[in-house]
Design a protein around this motif. Structure first.
Motif, short mmCIF file in Angstrom:
data_model
loop_
_atom_site.label_atom_id
_atom_site.label_comp_id
_atom_site.label_asym_id
_atom_site.label_seq_id
_atom_site.Cartn_x
_atom_site.Cartn_y
_atom_site.Cartn_z
N LEU A 1 3.65 4.68 9.35
CA LEU A 1 2.31 4.16 9.65
C LEU A 1 2.45 2.73 10.16
N LYS A 2 2.26 2.55 11.46
CA LYS A 2 2.39 1.23 12.06
C LYS A 2 1.06 0.48 12.01
N VAL B 1 5.80 7.95 -9.79
CA VAL B 1 7.09 7.38 -10.15
C VAL B 1 8.17 8.00 -9.27
N GLY B 2 8.98 7.14 -8.67
CA GLY B 2 10.03 7.62 -7.78
C GLY B 2 9.79 7.31 -6.32
N CYS B 3 8.60 6.82 -5.96
CA CYS B 3 8.36 6.40 -4.58
C CYS B 3 9.34 5.28 -4.21
N GLN C 1 8.12 4.14 1.75
CA GLN C 1 6.82 4.81 1.67
C GLN C 1 5.67 3.83 1.56
N ARG C 2 5.96 2.54 1.67
CA ARG C 2 4.93 1.52 1.49
C ARG C 2 4.69 0.74 2.79
N LEU D 1 0.84 -1.19 0.00
CA LEU D 1 0.00 0.00 0.00
C LEU D 1 0.88 1.25 0.00
N THR D 2 0.60 2.17 -0.94
CA THR D 2 1.36 3.41 -1.04
C THR D 2 0.41 4.58 -1.21
#
Length: 257
Positions: free
Chosen positions: A239-240, A195-197, A201-202, A189-190
């Protein structure tokens, strides 16, 4: 003469891990060597088995979703395995088709990608989407077509999400086969895909299969993470996953908190 029972034998009943295999002289028993060879062959088969994108798309459409087929920039499986970078970007033709769509912005883009185990996608993707669909409906999230992607890596979802103008993208992908799990599905999940992530960030939900995380449990986890991602405007290491705190008697609740 008394003999001691191997304490590892009791543990072996509770795990597919290779423990308490025994020995014959200085070697493993023949049966265990053959089991290992079979598991290795199944893992290799999972990587090289052709992805049946058409059948997968049929199953997704039977759930009521629209579908859209795309390919990565890797033109063949052998190139895909040697060039991970090509699997992270759409082919020119697929990019042009997605860019030409004039759909309104959506909340969630869903990508079903073969990854490193088409066997996992064949077995898990449609049942997982069936479990996820009620959560999407209950939250009123807008989704576009489910994108079925061949020769794809996780980061391909960033480009798909960007072109579909999605607030978030969830990539369902066949995980690298292990020697006891050739059919494990991963979910990535992002938020704000583009493009570039990078991987930080996931959020990843792994081991979705009958012997691991059930479809219902995985669907609840993804829905919880997605709702929190929208609320907090973040995904990834910040994000935990605290979704287990909301289980009721070990089961997903009827609705998100």
């Amino acid at each position: 003469m008394s003999t001691k029972r191997d304490p590892w034998l009791g543990l072996a009943r509770h795990t597919p891990a290779r423990i308490a295999l025994g020995r014959t002289g200085a070697s493993l028993p023949t049966a265990e060597v053959l089991k290992f060879a079979l598991a290795h062959a199944q893992a290799r088969d999972a990587v090289h088995t052709p992805f049946d994108a058409a059948a997968t798309a049929d199953g997704v459409r039977a759930l009521g979703f629209e579908t859209l087929d795309v390919t990565s920039a890797a033109p063949a499986r052998d190139i895909y395995l040697r060039r991970p970078d090509l699997g992270r970007r759409l082919s020119d033709e697929s990019r042009t088709r997605l860019a030409a769509r004039t759909d309104a912005p959506i909340d969630l883009a869903l990508v079903v990608a073969d990854g490193l185990s088409s066997a996992a996608v064949h077995a898990q993707a449609v049942p997982f989407l069936a479990a996820l669909k009620p959560w999407i409906a209950s939250e009123g999230w807008r989704t576009g077509p489910v994108v079925v992607a061949r020769e794809a890596r996780v980061a391909l979802g960033d480009e798909v999400g960007q072109l579909l103008k999605a607030r978030a993208v969830a990539v369902l992908i066949g995980e690298r086969p292990g020697l006891s799990s050739p059919d494990s599905l991963g979910l990535y999940l992002t938020l704000n895909p583009q493009v570039g992530c990078n991987d930080a960030q996931r959020n990843c939900i792994s081991n979705v299969r009958a012997e691991g995380l059930s479809h219902d449990a995985a669907a609840f986890k993804l829905a919880w993470l997605l709702k929190e991602a929208f609320r907090r405007s973040l995904t990834g290491v910040d994000l935990k996953d605290e979704s287990d705190d909301f289980l009721v008697d070990g089961r997903p609740p009827l609705r998100l908190a």
